[in-house]
Design a protein around this motif. Structure first.
Motif, PDB file in Angstrom:
ATOM      1  N   UNK A  62     114.256  69.245  22.410  1.00 48.71           N
ATOM      2  CA  UNK A  62     115.180  68.228  21.901  1.00 48.71           C
ATOM      3  C   UNK A  62     116.131  68.753  20.833  1.00 48.71           C
ATOM      4  N   UNK A  63     115.642  69.659  19.981  1.00 52.79           N
ATOM      5  CA  UNK A  63     116.511  70.210  18.934  1.00 52.79           C
ATOM      6  C   UNK A  63     117.686  70.970  19.537  1.00 52.79           C
ATOM      7  N   UNK A  64     117.470  71.652  20.682  1.00 50.05           N
ATOM      8  CA  UNK A  64     118.558  72.383  21.322  1.00 50.05           C
ATOM      9  C   UNK A  64     119.599  71.427  21.888  1.00 50.05           C
ATOM     10  N   UNK A  65     119.155  70.319  22.450  1.00 49.02           N
ATOM     11  CA  UNK A  65     120.104  69.317  22.953  1.00 49.02           C
ATOM     12  C   UNK A  65     120.913  68.718  21.809  1.00 49.02           C
ATOM     13  N   UNK A  66     120.268  68.477  20.686  1.00 49.70           N
ATOM     14  CA  UNK A  66     120.982  67.926  19.540  1.00 49.70           C
ATOM     15  C   UNK A  66     122.025  68.911  19.020  1.00 49.70           C
ATOM     16  N   UNK A  67     121.699  70.202  19.001  1.00 46.89           N
ATOM     17  CA  UNK A  67     122.652  71.208  18.531  1.00 46.89           C
ATOM     18  C   UNK A  67     123.917  71.209  19.394  1.00 46.89           C
ATOM     19  N   UNK A  68     123.749  71.130  20.707  1.00 50.85           N
ATOM     20  CA  UNK A  68     124.897  71.142  21.605  1.00 50.85           C
ATOM     21  C   UNK A  68     125.735  69.878  21.428  1.00 50.85           C
ATOM     22  N   UNK A  69     125.085  68.738  21.323  1.00 55.41           N
ATOM     23  CA  UNK A  69     125.813  67.480  21.111  1.00 55.41           C
ATOM     24  C   UNK A  69     126.562  67.526  19.780  1.00 55.41           C
ATOM     25  N   UNK A  70     125.933  68.048  18.736  1.00 55.68           N
ATOM     26  CA  UNK A  70     126.613  68.198  17.447  1.00 55.68           C
ATOM     27  C   UNK A  70     127.876  69.042  17.588  1.00 55.68           C
ATOM     28  N   UNK A  71     127.752  70.175  18.300  1.00 54.08           N
ATOM     29  CA  UNK A  71     128.891  71.081  18.441  1.00 54.08           C
ATOM     30  C   UNK A  71     130.033  70.422  19.205  1.00 54.08           C
ATOM     31  N   UNK A  72     129.736  69.758  20.311  1.00 54.95           N
ATOM     32  CA  UNK A  72     130.784  69.116  21.097  1.00 54.95           C
ATOM     33  C   UNK A  72     131.434  67.975  20.314  1.00 54.95           C
ATOM     34  N   UNK A  73     130.642  67.277  19.516  1.00 56.64           N
ATOM     35  CA  UNK A  73     131.211  66.214  18.693  1.00 56.64           C
ATOM     36  C   UNK A  73     132.175  66.793  17.669  1.00 56.64           C
ATOM     37  N   UNK A  74     131.786  67.883  17.010  1.00 56.48           N
ATOM     38  CA  UNK A  74     132.645  68.513  16.008  1.00 56.48           C
ATOM     39  C   UNK A  74     133.915  69.057  16.661  1.00 56.48           C
ATOM     40  N   UNK A  75     133.819  69.477  17.922  1.00 55.97           N
ATOM     41  CA  UNK A  75     134.982  69.973  18.663  1.00 55.97           C
ATOM     42  C   UNK A  75     135.862  68.831  19.181  1.00 55.97           C
ATOM     43  N   UNK A  76     135.401  67.612  19.028  1.00 55.51           N
ATOM     44  CA  UNK A  76     136.132  66.411  19.434  1.00 55.51           C
ATOM     45  C   UNK A  76     136.383  66.365  20.937  1.00 55.51           C
ATOM     46  N   UNK A  77     135.384  66.740  21.718  1.00 53.64           N
ATOM     47  CA  UNK A  77     135.515  66.671  23.176  1.00 53.64           C
ATOM     48  C   UNK A  77     134.396  65.814  23.776  1.00 53.64           C
ATOM     49  N   UNK A  86     117.889  70.980  13.697  1.00 61.13           N
ATOM     50  CA  UNK A  86     116.889  70.121  14.316  1.00 61.13           C
ATOM     51  C   UNK A  86     117.222  68.641  14.316  1.00 61.13           C
ATOM     52  N   UNK A  87     118.371  68.253  13.758  1.00 57.94           N
ATOM     53  CA  UNK A  87     118.738  66.848  13.642  1.00 57.94           C
ATOM     54  C   UNK A  87     120.099  66.612  14.275  1.00 57.94           C
ATOM     55  N   UNK A  88     120.400  65.334  14.581  1.00 59.32           N
ATOM     56  CA  UNK A  88     121.748  64.964  14.969  1.00 59.32           C
ATOM     57  C   UNK A  88     122.637  64.915  13.738  1.00 59.32           C
ATOM     58  N   UNK A  89     123.913  65.207  13.922  1.00 57.54           N
ATOM     59  CA  UNK A  89     124.869  65.024  12.833  1.00 57.54           C
ATOM     60  C   UNK A  89     124.806  63.579  12.358  1.00 57.54           C
ATOM     61  N   UNK A  90     125.066  63.377  11.072  1.00 52.77           N
ATOM     62  CA  UNK A  90     124.830  62.053  10.491  1.00 52.77           C
ATOM     63  C   UNK A  90     125.721  60.969  11.078  1.00 52.77           C
TER      64      UNK A  90
END
Length: 213
Positions: A155-170, A101-105
């Motif tokens: 909003x939590x679903x959008x944050x999850x996707x952004x977190x994943x793409x950030x961790x994937x470095x794309x 439910x949150x953005x990565x720190x």
């Protein structure tokens, strides 16, 4: 393996995500994750590979007992002698199921985000919502709130996707007061001597701040 679990709260994949972020600067190390009921998971960020006997389809969504630590790449024969699995699908799973439910720190809510390249959805478990949000991030820079509104998702679903793409470095981010975009996995961390960041509320956020130290 050096383990920093100690008295730290356990947040499952969130702890793994937070441990992975600095691994891009630790080229001689691999991340070792021990999860109850599974063989050890080894992640080599430099080689873009992981080793695990558990199939991705059988990965726990919320691992309960979990230890995370670094070890030298030379310590484990699996890393040095056997080919690993492609890492992006694992990072996708970890990113979607961390920071609930949150953005990565290391991400900021008022930044805008845009994909650097399209993910390979043939190897990623995904939903139509994931594809729709990905398409939007491929063509425009959006905040997480704008992404949620335009994709008609929580909003939590959008944050999850952004977190994943950030961790994937794309993913790339642009701060409101900075014209130049930067990788969303490499945002500078505010230090004690820098300008104070806006206050963060909520018990979960305070615990994440503790983990990030």
């Amino acid at each position: 393996m050096s383990d920093d679990a100690g008295a730290m709260p356990r947040f499952g994949w969130t702890r793994v995500a937070m441990a992975l972020r600095p691994m891009w600067d630790a080229q001689d190390d691999v991340l070792r994750v021990e999860i109850a009921g599974h063989e050890p998971l080894l992640i080599d960020v430099t080689a873009n590979a992981y080793w695990w006997s558990t199939d991705l389809a059988d990965m726990p969504i919320e691992p309960l007992e979990l230890r995370v630590g670094r070890e030298s790449r030379e310590q484990d024969s699996a890393v040095t002698t056997t080919p690993g699995n492609e890492l992006q699908s694992l990072l996708w799973h970890i990113g979607l199921n961390s920071f609930p439910g949150e953005l990565a720190w290391w991400l900021q809510r008022d930044d805008t985000y845009r994909l650097q390249r399209w993910p390979n959805f043939t190897t990623l478990a995904h939903t139509p919502d994931h594809v729709r949000m990905t398409s939007m991030l491929g063509y425009a820079s959006l905040t997480v709130d704008e992404l949620a509104e335009q994709a008609n998702v929580a909003p939590a679903e959008a944050r999850r996707v952004v977190n994943a793409f950030s961790l994937m470095r794309i993913l790339r981010s642009t701060a409101p007061d900075v014209a130049m975009a930067r990788p969303a996995f490499d945002r500078p961390v505010v230090t004690a001597t820098a300008t104070a960041a806006p206050a963060r509320g909520g018990l979960f956020r305070r615990l994440l701040d503790r983990l990030a130290r």
